[in-house]
Design a protein around this motif. Structure first.
Motif, PDB file in Angstrom:
ATOM      1  N   ILE A  20       0.939  -1.054  -0.074  1.00 57.71           N
ATOM      2  CA  ILE A  20      -0.013  -0.143  -0.104  1.00 57.71           C
ATOM      3  C   ILE A  20       0.818   1.185   0.085  1.00 57.71           C
ATOM      4  O   ILE A  20       1.261   1.744   1.115  1.00 57.71           O
ATOM      5  CB  ILE A  20      -0.995   0.008   1.015  1.00 57.71           C
ATOM      6  CG1 ILE A  20      -1.717  -1.317   1.254  1.00 57.71           C
ATOM      7  CG2 ILE A  20      -1.949   1.162   1.238  1.00 57.71           C
ATOM      8  CD1 ILE A  20      -2.711  -1.401   0.167  1.00 57.71           C
ATOM      9  N   ALA A 147       6.449  -0.943  -0.773  1.00 58.29           N
ATOM     10  CA  ALA A 147       5.440   0.016  -0.807  1.00 58.29           C
ATOM     11  C   ALA A 147       5.887   1.372  -0.337  1.00 58.29           C
ATOM     12  O   ALA A 147       5.935   2.526  -0.967  1.00 58.29           O
ATOM     13  CB  ALA A 147       4.021  -0.327  -0.188  1.00 58.29           C
ATOM     14  N   ASN A 163      -0.561   7.331  -5.664  1.00 57.00           N
ATOM     15  CA  ASN A 163      -0.528   6.481  -4.393  1.00 57.00           C
ATOM     16  C   ASN A 163      -1.539   5.545  -4.075  1.00 57.00           C
ATOM     17  O   ASN A 163      -1.583   4.488  -3.852  1.00 57.00           O
ATOM     18  CB  ASN A 163       0.483   6.864  -3.054  1.00 57.00           C
ATOM     19  CG  ASN A 163       1.904   6.953  -3.680  1.00 57.00           C
ATOM     20  OD1 ASN A 163       2.431   7.232  -4.739  1.00 57.00           O
ATOM     21  ND2 ASN A 163       2.645   6.993  -2.552  1.00 57.00           N
ATOM     22  N   TYR A 164      -2.241   6.609  -4.105  1.00 56.87           N
ATOM     23  CA  TYR A 164      -4.069   5.906  -3.613  1.00 56.87           C
ATOM     24  C   TYR A 164      -4.742   4.978  -4.522  1.00 56.87           C
ATOM     25  O   TYR A 164      -5.213   4.164  -4.376  1.00 56.87           O
ATOM     26  CB  TYR A 164      -4.982   7.070  -3.177  1.00 56.87           C
ATOM     27  CG  TYR A 164      -4.349   7.552  -1.855  1.00 56.87           C
ATOM     28  CD1 TYR A 164      -5.143   7.001  -0.670  1.00 56.87           C
ATOM     29  CD2 TYR A 164      -3.585   8.366  -1.363  1.00 56.87           C
ATOM     30  CE1 TYR A 164      -4.746   7.333   0.876  1.00 56.87           C
ATOM     31  CE2 TYR A 164      -3.142   8.844  -0.291  1.00 56.87           C
ATOM     32  CZ  TYR A 164      -3.769   8.508   0.785  1.00 56.87           C
ATOM     33  OH  TYR A 164      -3.504   8.546   1.870  1.00 56.87           O
ATOM     34  N   SER A 167      -2.686   1.965  -4.480  1.00 56.77           N
ATOM     35  CA  SER A 167      -3.187   1.141  -3.126  1.00 56.77           C
ATOM     36  C   SER A 167      -4.643   0.433  -3.480  1.00 56.77           C
ATOM     37  O   SER A 167      -4.783  -0.723  -3.061  1.00 56.77           O
ATOM     38  CB  SER A 167      -3.217   2.147  -2.044  1.00 56.77           C
ATOM     39  OG  SER A 167      -1.877   2.707  -1.865  1.00 56.77           O
TER      40      SER A 167
END
Length: 395
Positions: A20, A147, A163-164, A167
């Motif tokens: 994540i 991550a 990044n989201y 994730s």
């Protein structure tokens, strides 16, 4: 698909659940959306309260209806969390996210360890539980380290939002993996399951009849809560000592990587070093490490936090193994959920103090408060831990 495949699937599940990249820049992203330290502490309390309310019911559900449905629910909610975070812009949005995260955590916490233990027991390998739990932590931390390293680089070059999205992709992969798990017979065999109302009473009788469990579990709760404040606020600490964002990935990787030796050594240490010595050592390092981090507002303070992570890696295999070797399969997830419930209850209490200290001073003052709490607990534990059974007995 056979029950023997469960362990491999769980390795992959841990990896993708931890892959994540949003976590390495989480506090910066939240801060960018207007979330202050005080607001973050409030969301942490919402998260912990949600777990306290739902931990035991979801554990009972896992014992009655199976481990797999709870794991699927947790993975599905994790996907929902990241989708919502991409559009979150107010405290209420973030509060909703942590509420769903609390449900997700509650659904998975007891069910995952129960799935692992019962899968091993069905293969006649229950004695290897601590070793397998340590290996799961290797995949967990491996995904988290990858991550962290990639996430800090990506955030520095492409902004925080990417990044989201990544994730969300990892969470979706974890969801698909949960669908491949096989429910072990150990979780289904035996007499008809107890009524819901009987689980709580049976669990309390279990803990009362095994008094040595209490100090062991409390030590795990205290150190787990303390290390949680490193996981949640290390970014603010590192920013406070002047390190650039590009270094965040390396720091995050170090904080996680240092937990691997203890996690892998814990099964080997059991039987060679007394439980009491191991647990006292970890608690003492936590107290000293947070104290040093509060006073030394520089690289030395960061080194102290790294030392805490190094020793804390032993705690989960030691405490969880101590519980599961004494638990009955018919209520294994419920008992594990009580452990998680206690951890979050401790986290709420310490979180209130941490939040007050950090708001009145800064994150350094917050860590000073955690040092005081760990020191007080250490003195209690030195007296209470004499009852710990060292020979793998049931008391």
């Amino acid at each position: 698909m056979k029950i023997t495949h469960n362990i491999g699937i769980m390795y992959a599940l841990r990896f993708f659940s931890s892959l994540i990249p949003a976590y390495v820049i989480e506090r910066l992203y939240w801060q960018e959306q207007g979330m202050t330290i005080g607001m973050v502490v409030y969301t942490e309390i919402i998260y912990a309260v949600t777990i306290i309310l739902l931990e035991v019911p979801t554990g009972i559900a896992a014992d009655r209806w199976g481990r797999k449905p709870m794991l699927v629910l947790g993975a599905l909610l994790a996907c929902t969390e990241f989708l919502l975070l991409l559009y979150a812009s107010s405290f209420l949005h973030f509060a909703l996210v942590v509420f769903l995260a609390g449900i997700s955590r509650s659904a998975c916490s007891g069910a995952e360890n129960a799935m692992l233990y019962d899968s091993l027991m069905q293969q006649g390998k229950a004695a290897s539980f601590e070793r397998q739990l340590g290996l799961l932590n290797v995949f967990d931390l491996g995904g988290a380290i990858l991550a962290a390293l990639s996430g800090s680089w990506l955030a520095g070059h492409y902004g925080l939002e990417l990044n989201y999205w990544l994730s969300l992709g990892s969470a979706s992969a974890a969801l698909l993996l949960t669908l491949l798990l096989i429910e072990p017979r150990a979780a289904q065999a035996g007499e008809a399951p107890m009524p819901f109302s009987h689980y709580v009473g049976a669990s309390l009788r279990f803990f009362r009849s095994r008094r040595s469990l209490v100090p062991v579990l409390l030590s795990g709760m205290m150190t787990g809560s303390a290390v949680g404040f490193i996981d949640e606020f290390w970014q603010l600490y590192v920013d406070g000592i002047g390190l650039p964002v590009v270094a965040f990935g390396a720091v995050s990787a170090a904080l996680m990587l240092l937990r691997l030796p203890g996690s892998l050594l814990a099964p080997w240490l059991v039987g060679r070093v007394r439980y009491r010595v191991l647990l006292v050592s970890v608690t003492a390092v936590c107290a000293a490490g947070f104290g040093a981090a509060a006073v030394s507002r520089d690289a030395a303070g960061l080194a102290a936090l790294l030392a805490v992570c190094l020793f804390s890696g032993m705690m989960e295999p030691l405490v969880t193994g101590y519980l599961h070797h004494r638990a009955d399969s018919s209520m294994r997830a419920t008992l594990d959920s009580f452990q998680s419930l206690g951890l979050n209850a401790v986290h709420i209490v310490t979180g209130l103090g941490f939040g007050y200290a950090a708001t009145r001073t800064d994150v350094f003052g917050g860590y000073g408060f955690i040092a005081l709490v760990c020191t007080a607990f250490l003195f209690w534990f030195l007296a209470a831990s004499r009852r710990i059974v060292e020979d793998g007995g049931t008391s």
